[in-house]
Design a protein around this motif. Sequence first.
Motif, PDB file in Angstrom:
ATOM      1  N   TYR A   1      -3.616  60.570 -18.305  1.00 52.71           N
ATOM      2  CA  TYR A   1      -3.415  59.353 -17.401  1.00 52.71           C
ATOM      3  C   TYR A   1      -1.443  59.265 -17.520  1.00 52.71           C
ATOM      4  O   TYR A   1      -1.283  59.015 -16.136  1.00 52.71           O
ATOM      5  CB  TYR A   1      -3.825  58.497 -18.153  1.00 52.71           C
ATOM      6  CG  TYR A   1      -5.600  58.103 -18.428  1.00 52.71           C
ATOM      7  CD1 TYR A   1      -6.163  58.594 -17.480  1.00 52.71           C
ATOM      8  CD2 TYR A   1      -5.556  57.270 -19.603  1.00 52.71           C
ATOM      9  CE1 TYR A   1      -7.851  58.339 -18.218  1.00 52.71           C
ATOM     10  CE2 TYR A   1      -6.864  57.023 -19.678  1.00 52.71           C
ATOM     11  CZ  TYR A   1      -7.873  57.221 -18.838  1.00 52.71           C
ATOM     12  OH  TYR A   1      -9.572  57.565 -19.287  1.00 52.71           O
TER      13      TYR A   1
ATOM     14  N   SER B   1      -0.478  59.048 -13.558  1.00 49.34           N
ATOM     15  CA  SER B   1       0.419  57.948 -13.181  1.00 49.34           C
ATOM     16  C   SER B   1       2.147  58.135 -13.014  1.00 49.34           C
ATOM     17  O   SER B   1       2.809  57.154 -12.044  1.00 49.34           O
ATOM     18  CB  SER B   1       0.164  56.779 -14.263  1.00 49.34           C
ATOM     19  OG  SER B   1       1.142  56.891 -14.664  1.00 49.34           O
ATOM     20  N   ASP B   2       2.855  59.181 -14.164  1.00 52.38           N
ATOM     21  CA  ASP B   2       4.034  59.148 -13.336  1.00 52.38           C
ATOM     22  C   ASP B   2       4.579  60.271 -12.452  1.00 52.38           C
ATOM     23  O   ASP B   2       5.154  60.507 -12.200  1.00 52.38           O
ATOM     24  CB  ASP B   2       5.157  59.490 -14.552  1.00 52.38           C
ATOM     25  CG  ASP B   2       4.945  60.919 -14.745  1.00 52.38           C
ATOM     26  OD1 ASP B   2       3.802  61.922 -15.139  1.00 52.38           O
ATOM     27  OD2 ASP B   2       4.589  61.021 -16.142  1.00 52.38           O
TER      28      ASP B   2
ATOM     29  N   GLU C   1      -4.369  55.404 -13.207  1.00 56.32           N
ATOM     30  CA  GLU C   1      -3.560  55.226 -12.046  1.00 56.32           C
ATOM     31  C   GLU C   1      -3.056  55.492 -11.596  1.00 56.32           C
ATOM     32  O   GLU C   1      -2.281  56.763 -11.923  1.00 56.32           O
ATOM     33  CB  GLU C   1      -2.525  53.771 -12.597  1.00 56.32           C
ATOM     34  CG  GLU C   1      -3.308  52.733 -12.698  1.00 56.32           C
ATOM     35  CD  GLU C   1      -2.507  51.665 -13.336  1.00 56.32           C
ATOM     36  OE1 GLU C   1      -0.864  51.554 -13.349  1.00 56.32           O
ATOM     37  OE2 GLU C   1      -2.998  50.865 -14.122  1.00 56.32           O
ATOM     38  N   TYR C   2      -3.436  56.352 -10.252  1.00 55.59           N
ATOM     39  CA  TYR C   2      -2.328  57.548  -9.720  1.00 55.59           C
ATOM     40  C   TYR C   2      -0.851  57.191  -8.755  1.00 55.59           C
ATOM     41  O   TYR C   2      -1.054  56.257  -8.883  1.00 55.59           O
ATOM     42  CB  TYR C   2      -3.546  58.130  -8.331  1.00 55.59           C
ATOM     43  CG  TYR C   2      -4.868  58.186  -8.444  1.00 55.59           C
ATOM     44  CD1 TYR C   2      -4.916  60.182  -8.772  1.00 55.59           C
ATOM     45  CD2 TYR C   2      -5.807  57.497  -9.136  1.00 55.59           C
ATOM     46  CE1 TYR C   2      -5.968  60.307  -9.086  1.00 55.59           C
ATOM     47  CE2 TYR C   2      -7.210  58.314  -9.557  1.00 55.59           C
ATOM     48  CZ  TYR C   2      -7.143  59.508  -9.325  1.00 55.59           C
ATOM     49  OH  TYR C   2      -8.341  59.764 -10.548  1.00 55.59           O
ATOM     50  N   ARG C   3       0.027  58.271  -9.097  1.00 57.01           N
ATOM     51  CA  ARG C   3       1.264  57.205  -8.577  1.00 57.01           C
ATOM     52  C   ARG C   3       1.415  57.295  -6.218  1.00 57.01           C
ATOM     53  O   ARG C   3       1.335  56.752  -6.380  1.00 57.01           O
ATOM     54  CB  ARG C   3       1.897  58.476  -8.252  1.00 57.01           C
ATOM     55  CG  ARG C   3       3.530  58.029  -8.329  1.00 57.01           C
ATOM     56  CD  ARG C   3       4.369  58.570  -8.755  1.00 57.01           C
ATOM     57  NE  ARG C   3       4.571  60.506  -8.583  1.00 57.01           N
ATOM     58  CZ  ARG C   3       5.144  60.607  -6.771  1.00 57.01           C
ATOM     59  NH1 ARG C   3       6.375  59.620  -6.106  1.00 57.01           N
ATOM     60  NH2 ARG C   3       5.161  61.503  -6.532  1.00 57.01           N
TER      61      ARG C   3
END
Length: 206
Positions: free
Chosen positions: A108, A112-113, A131-133
């Motif tokens: 994850y 996300s980063d 959560e996708y960047r």
Amino acid sequence: DTFIKSLAYNLTKAQLRTVEEVTQDMSGSHLMSRLIQGDVGSGKTVVATIALINTVMAGFQGAMMAPTEVLARQHYESLTEGFKRAGLDINVELLVGSMTQKQKKEAYQRISDGTAGIIVGTHALIQEKVEYRELALVITDEQHRFGVNQRRNLSEKGRSPHILVMSATPIPRTLAIILYGDLDISIIDEMPADRLPIKNCVVDKS
């Protein structure tokens, strides 16, 4: 181009035509919504891989959702090996339900980063915690195995991403237009010359 040159085989005319259609869609002013249809072994995944490379090279993330963990792991391994062979520095992340909580948490974070350029997985890709960047391309493999909501949930993880769906299930064009009226259709109707025939086998548990 680097990736295509690194392949141990030449792409068929049908594959090259489909690559051209996909890359034109992705570089145009409209969002891509395209179905790639072709028999098992016709080379749909290579086309999808090129679309993913284009996405990462443009500074975005791409996700590929497969219906089973076995298929997701296969895609993950073939992408990783293919990029290594081509000398491409692209980070591929695997996300499947059987991973430990620790493994998922670390995945994850990389998603996300933005460390992970390409994310391959099952419906684990659409969990709330993911959560996708900057998700700009969503690919679903054997897409008839997913519900409409599952596909939409993955799309909503990005800001209006390009959509590419793949299917080996033969669908007559008239029916495809009814089922996927919102999609452009590419058909890979040519098998690679030296492709071994596909065998279907029934095996018992032993």
